[in-house]
Write a protein that holds these residues in place. Structure first.
Motif, PDB file in Angstrom:
ATOM      1  N   MET A  93       5.511   8.968   0.808  1.00 29.97           N
ATOM      2  CA  MET A  93       6.269   7.995   0.034  1.00 29.97           C
ATOM      3  C   MET A  93       6.371   8.408  -1.434  1.00 29.97           C
ATOM      4  SD  MET A  93       7.360   5.977   2.235  1.00 29.97           S
ATOM      5  CE  MET A  93       8.090   4.724   1.189  1.00 29.97           C
ATOM      6  N   GLU A  94       5.303   8.969  -1.983  1.00 32.91           N
ATOM      7  CA  GLU A  94       5.357   9.442  -3.368  1.00 32.91           C
ATOM      8  C   GLU A  94       6.379  10.563  -3.512  1.00 32.91           C
ATOM      9  OE1 GLU A  94       1.351  10.499  -4.223  1.00 32.91           O
ATOM     10  OE2 GLU A  94       0.729   8.446  -4.689  1.00 32.91           O
ATOM     11  N   GLN A 122       0.827  -1.213   0.000  1.00 32.73           N
ATOM     12  CA  GLN A 122       0.000   0.000   0.000  1.00 32.73           C
ATOM     13  C   GLN A 122       0.858   1.258   0.000  1.00 32.73           C
ATOM     14  OE1 GLN A 122      -2.562  -1.142   3.503  1.00 32.73           O
ATOM     15  NE2 GLN A 122      -4.190  -0.382   2.139  1.00 32.73           N
ATOM     16  N   LEU A 123       1.960   1.217   0.721  1.00 30.22           N
ATOM     17  CA  LEU A 123       2.816   2.397   0.854  1.00 30.22           C
ATOM     18  C   LEU A 123       3.742   2.598  -0.340  1.00 30.22           C
ATOM     19  CD1 LEU A 123       3.783   2.021   4.620  1.00 30.22           C
ATOM     20  CD2 LEU A 123       2.428   3.879   3.629  1.00 30.22           C
ATOM     21  N   THR A 124       3.912   1.574  -1.157  1.00 26.66           N
ATOM     22  CA  THR A 124       4.834   1.666  -2.299  1.00 26.66           C
ATOM     23  C   THR A 124       4.128   2.261  -3.506  1.00 26.66           C
ATOM     24  OG1 THR A 124       6.005  -0.302  -1.514  1.00 26.66           O
ATOM     25  CG2 THR A 124       6.390   0.372  -3.790  1.00 26.66           C
ATOM     26  N   PRO A 125       4.643   3.336  -4.080  1.00 26.20           N
ATOM     27  CA  PRO A 125       4.012   3.933  -5.262  1.00 26.20           C
ATOM     28  C   PRO A 125       4.066   2.993  -6.462  1.00 26.20           C
ATOM     29  CG  PRO A 125       5.597   5.438  -4.249  1.00 26.20           C
ATOM     30  CD  PRO A 125       5.817   4.100  -3.628  1.00 26.20           C
ATOM     31  N   GLU A 165       6.255   8.322 -12.106  1.00 17.53           N
ATOM     32  CA  GLU A 165       5.099   8.201 -11.218  1.00 17.53           C
ATOM     33  C   GLU A 165       3.863   7.933 -12.073  1.00 17.53           C
ATOM     34  OE1 GLU A 165       2.832  10.607  -7.613  1.00 17.53           O
ATOM     35  OE2 GLU A 165       4.258  11.664  -8.902  1.00 17.53           O
ATOM     36  N   GLU A 166       3.260   6.770 -11.867  1.00 17.31           N
ATOM     37  CA  GLU A 166       2.077   6.374 -12.636  1.00 17.31           C
ATOM     38  C   GLU A 166       0.826   6.710 -11.832  1.00 17.31           C
ATOM     39  OE1 GLU A 166       2.398   5.448 -15.601  1.00 17.31           O
ATOM     40  OE2 GLU A 166       4.494   4.792 -15.757  1.00 17.31           O
TER      41      GLU A 166
END
Length: 385
Positions: A211-212, A36-39, A130-131
């Motif tokens: 995180m982003e 969840q925390l990983t972009p 960044e998607e």
């Protein structure tokens, strides 16, 4: 520079093979808190295979690549689905984009060029961007690049679910099925990660945004550069990094801190003395082998890693030290941080109660810092032949 063109000649969608389908394909796959925390961004891998046999059957090989991928996706079916609400994966029959492209130059001629940026043309999705539309995007996309004299298989792997160990297991399984070496298949553990590190229905948006920001740093332009440190150079760094606390620094510790040392110097030079108060280097730590017992092992898929942070308060350092941090001191700090990721600490991260400890770690990574991320891969991916 040679004028190289890459032309897509075929497009497919590869789905799990129906021959081995079962009811578990209908069950949503839960993300872990670390997923969840990983972009959602794509990590590229490209494997170059020269064709040296005159009787090589290219059309049959391309068909076999697609069929073996389909069979692999049956075992790793979450990778064929799509993300839903940053909580789970579903729609496993959506499939994986698969391209075949023609390259207008000999493979050996291209490899002599060492043009790092050109590698982006051999993967279907541009790496490390960044998607935004995560729910529409695949977890994996493949591109078979056909050279004169070889094939380069380019693979885009979404970090939303796939860390280095997951990629290693998936790719080795695909290679084993392609070769017919079924005894080398790595059967994935699909449920352990979300049981040990469960997702949060109400994950605070500030942590997702943090995180982003740390992954992408929107105001910066990215370039790719390749630096080669040979064994002699790394050994010299290890000697220089020795201290009473760390008499035998690892290759990774010595090289990571060498790069950090010079990144801080570059940051000060570019900012004319107005660098942020804190400088942090965060090294990716695979949690699987550090847990006791090793209940996650290497077949558990998902992002089973954390960033081990090392903080340096620049403003508290003297002007002399700021200009030339001793390599051994930085290595001591990194070594201590890595050692703290032991089973005792990892126990505090487990279950729903572990979210508080995870938040404490994230709170260290505040705004107003120089943040450097490092990873080290020792996954034996050279065996994918």
């Amino acid at each position: 520079m040679v004028n190289i063109e890459v032309t897509v000649i075929s497009r497919y969608t590869i789905k799990p093979s129906t021959a081995s389908s079962s009811p578990h394909l209908l069950q949503p796959y839960k993300l872990s808190i670390f997923d969840q925390l990983t972009p959602n961004t794509y990590v590229p891998m490209i494997f170059f295979y020269p064709i040296t046999v005159p009787s090589f059957n290219l059309p049959q090989t391309l068909i076999h690549l697609r069929n073996s991928l389909s069979e692999t996706l049956t075992l790793y079916y979450p990778l064929s689905g799509r993300i839903k609400n940053n909580l789970y994966l579903d729609e496993f029959d959506t499939g994986v984009p698969y391209l075949e492209a023609q390259v207008n130059c000999p493979m050996l001629e291209f490899l002599k060029l060492r043009e790092t940026e050109w590698l982006n043309h051999f993967v279907p999705i541009h790496p490390f961007l960044e998607e935004m539309d995560s729910e529409l995007l695949p977890l994996i996309a493949c591109q078979a690049n056909i050279f004169d004299g070889g094939i380069a298989m380019g693979i885009s792997l979404s970090h939303k679910l796939i860390d280095g160990v997951t990629a290693n297991a998936f790719l080795k399984t695909w290679a084993a099925i392609f070769r017919g070496c079924r005894q080398e298949i790595i059967y994935p553990n699909l449920f352990q990660a979300s049981l040990v590190f469960p997702p949060r229905d109400n994950l605070p948006k500030r942590y997702v945004a943090l995180m982003e920001r740390l992954w992408f740093e929107h105001k910066k332009d990215y370039v790719t550069r390749r630096f080669l440190f040979d064994a002699k150079a790394i050994s010299a760094l290890q000697v220089k990094a020795q201290s009473e606390l760390v008499p035998k620094p690892s290759r990774i510790e010595a090289l990571t801190c060498f790069l950090w040392k010079h990144q801080m110097a570059a940051s000060r030079a570019l900012s004319s003395g107005t660098s942020p108060k804190l400088s942090i280097v965060a090294h990716a730590v695979n949690l699987r082998p550090r847990m006791n017992p090793q209940m996650l092992l290497d077949n558990t898929i998902g992002n089973i890693f954390l960033w081990a942070p090392v903080l340096l308060d620049i403003l508290e350092e003297t002007a002399t030290k700021r200009s030339d941090h001793e390599l051994c001191d930085l290595v001591n700090m990194l070594h201590e941080s890595l050692n703290e990721f032991n089973n005792e600490y990892l126990e505090t991260l487990k279950g729903k109660e572990g979210f508080g400890a995870i938040c404490d770690l994230l709170d260290l990574m505040e705004e107003g810092i120089d943040f450097y991320k490092t990873t080290a891969r020792d996954l034996c991916i050279h065996e994918l032949d």
